[in-house]
Design a protein around this motif. Structure first.
Motif, PDB file in Angstrom:
ATOM      1  N   ALA A   1      16.344 -24.120 -10.432  1.00 12.97           N
ATOM      2  CA  ALA A   1      15.107 -23.616  -9.841  1.00 12.97           C
ATOM      3  C   ALA A   1      15.068 -23.804  -8.325  1.00 12.97           C
ATOM      4  O   ALA A   1      14.645 -22.904  -7.601  1.00 12.97           O
ATOM      5  N   ASN A   2      15.483 -24.959  -7.849  1.00 15.29           N
ATOM      6  CA  ASN A   2      15.412 -25.199  -6.407  1.00 15.29           C
ATOM      7  C   ASN A   2      16.285 -24.222  -5.629  1.00 15.29           C
ATOM      8  O   ASN A   2      15.864 -23.658  -4.613  1.00 15.29           O
TER       9      ASN A   2
ATOM     10  N   LEU B   1      11.258 -18.511  -1.285  1.00 17.02           N
ATOM     11  CA  LEU B   1       9.975 -18.967  -1.801  1.00 17.02           C
ATOM     12  C   LEU B   1       9.927 -20.486  -1.848  1.00 17.02           C
ATOM     13  O   LEU B   1      10.944 -21.148  -2.063  1.00 17.02           O
ATOM     14  N   ARG B   2       8.746 -21.028  -1.660  1.00 13.51           N
ATOM     15  CA  ARG B   2       8.551 -22.433  -1.948  1.00 13.51           C
ATOM     16  C   ARG B   2       8.596 -22.622  -3.454  1.00 13.51           C
ATOM     17  O   ARG B   2       8.413 -21.682  -4.221  1.00 13.51           O
ATOM     18  N   ARG B   3       8.815 -23.843  -3.896  1.00 13.12           N
ATOM     19  CA  ARG B   3       9.013 -24.080  -5.319  1.00 13.12           C
ATOM     20  C   ARG B   3       7.801 -23.642  -6.142  1.00 13.12           C
ATOM     21  O   ARG B   3       7.945 -23.022  -7.202  1.00 13.12           O
TER      22      ARG B   3
ATOM     23  N   ALA C   1      14.871 -20.624  -5.858  1.00 15.06           N
ATOM     24  CA  ALA C   1      13.709 -20.469  -4.974  1.00 15.06           C
ATOM     25  C   ALA C   1      14.147 -20.317  -3.528  1.00 15.06           C
ATOM     26  O   ALA C   1      13.635 -19.467  -2.787  1.00 15.06           O
ATOM     27  N   GLU C   2      15.119 -21.128  -3.117  1.00 13.21           N
ATOM     28  CA  GLU C   2      15.617 -21.068  -1.743  1.00 13.21           C
ATOM     29  C   GLU C   2      16.202 -19.692  -1.437  1.00 13.21           C
ATOM     30  O   GLU C   2      15.958 -19.119  -0.370  1.00 13.21           O
TER      31      GLU C   2
ATOM     32  N   GLU D   1       5.681 -21.317  -5.424  1.00 10.96           N
ATOM     33  CA  GLU D   1       5.666 -19.851  -5.443  1.00 10.96           C
ATOM     34  C   GLU D   1       6.700 -19.314  -6.421  1.00 10.96           C
ATOM     35  O   GLU D   1       6.444 -18.341  -7.143  1.00 10.96           O
ATOM     36  N   PHE D   2       7.866 -19.955  -6.447  1.00 11.25           N
ATOM     37  CA  PHE D   2       8.911 -19.522  -7.382  1.00 11.25           C
ATOM     38  C   PHE D   2       8.457 -19.721  -8.824  1.00 11.25           C
ATOM     39  O   PHE D   2       8.656 -18.843  -9.682  1.00 11.25           O
ATOM     40  N   GLU D   3       7.875 -20.865  -9.126  1.00  9.93           N
ATOM     41  CA  GLU D   3       7.416 -21.113 -10.500  1.00  9.93           C
ATOM     42  C   GLU D   3       6.374 -20.083 -10.917  1.00  9.93           C
ATOM     43  O   GLU D   3       6.348 -19.638 -12.067  1.00  9.93           O
TER      44      GLU D   3
END
Length: 298
Positions: free
Chosen positions: A30-31, A39-41, A34-35, A43-45
């Motif tokens: 996920a990290n 997106l910030r984490r 997202a990068e 926002e990605f979630e």
């Protein structure tokens, strides 16, 4: 000499190509995903929850092809960010050009549904809304935004009506079910909405209850871990009113009937449960959401 240099160049190109192939084959966590999407984490979630980014390489893993698909979308990265941008009630009222109390009244009556929340330092729930949905509402329901509220809504507000938490639960449940195919996992999504006594009435079998608990979806990203705030946020996760409890109890009964009859479905005691629980292993339940913060099962 030139021949040797050419041979070395060919070998180097082959090595680079092999590394590129291996990198493309390695799923992203996920990290990293997202990068790569800018997106910030949090926002990605939310992008994952909304189905904008598909977990296609195993539980909580994303393929290079999926990341490239999202990056290749029209208007990336601004368009993707705008689809997951959230605002609190104050900022949302500014987008609509109305007062904060007016937007709060609209959301309490259910005209707009929260997409997330946080608990502030005063242990108050602060709801988050999709900025895109607010803009669409402004165009679609201009009369509600600026004109007088219907008499029925004024009566409901006077009586203390507030469907924000209920509608958020319904929305999240619908999004979770849309991404879940396994019948036992679908039943677990609904079971997580019931208080333990209500769950025991619907599912008297202890082994089945244990399975549903093991397969329950993780708490939303950003759910607080500080005990005082967690106590407030935990109350948002389960049905609070009798008619809501009845609805989800009936929904769970139907979901269980389907799970029990599915020949390939997981059964109580199935060894695959532990693997299923790993799906949310990389979600940090104590992460802090940026900003302040109804689909029913059928």
């Amino acid at each position: 000499m030139n021949a040797l240099r050419a041979a070395d160049g060919m070998r180097a190109a082959k090595v680079r190509g092999a590394v590129t192939v291996r990198r493309a084959a390695v799923p992203l966590g996920a990290n990293r995903a997202a990068e790569e999407l800018g997106l910030r984490r949090a926002e990605f979630e939310l992008a994952v929850e909304l189905g904008l980014v598909r977990s296609d390489a195993g539980p909580r893993r994303w393929s290079r092809a999926e990341i490239d698909r999202v990056r290749g979308g029209a208007g990336f990265p601004e368009a993707l960010y705008e689809r997951v941008r959230t605002v609190n009630t104050g900022a949302g009222a500014g987008l609509l050009g109305i007062g904060t109390e007016r937007l709060r009244a609209l959301t309490r009556c259910g005209y707009l549904t929260p997409v997330g929340y946080r608990v502030n330092r005063y242990r108050m729930v602060v709801w988050l809304y999709l900025a895109q949905e607010l803009r669409e509402f402004r165009v679609r329901e201009r009369g509600l935004a600026v004109g007088p509220l219907p008499a029925r809504d004024r009566q409901r507000l006077a009586a203390g009506a507030d469907v924000r938490a209920r509608n958020w639960r319904g929305r999240r449940t619908g999004l979770l079910l849309a991404r879940t195919a396994d019948p036992w996992e679908r039943a677990a999504v609904v079971a997580a909405l019931l208080e333990p006594p209500d769950l025991a009435r619907v599912v008297p079998d202890e082994a089945e209850r244990a399975l549903l608990t093991a397969l329950a979806p993780p708490r939303p990203y950003g759910h607080p871990c500080v005990p005082a705030a967690a106590e407030v946020a935990d109350r948002l996760l389960r049905a609070r009113e009798p008619d809501e409890t009845i609805w989800y109890s009936a929904s769970l009964g139907m979901a269980l009937a389907e799970a029990r009859s599915a020949a390939s479905g997981s059964r109580p005691g199935d060894a695959s449960v532990e693997d299923d629980r790993r799906e949310g292993a990389d979600i940090d339940p104590c992460a802090v959401l940026a900003g302040e913060t109804a689909v029913l099962v059928q």
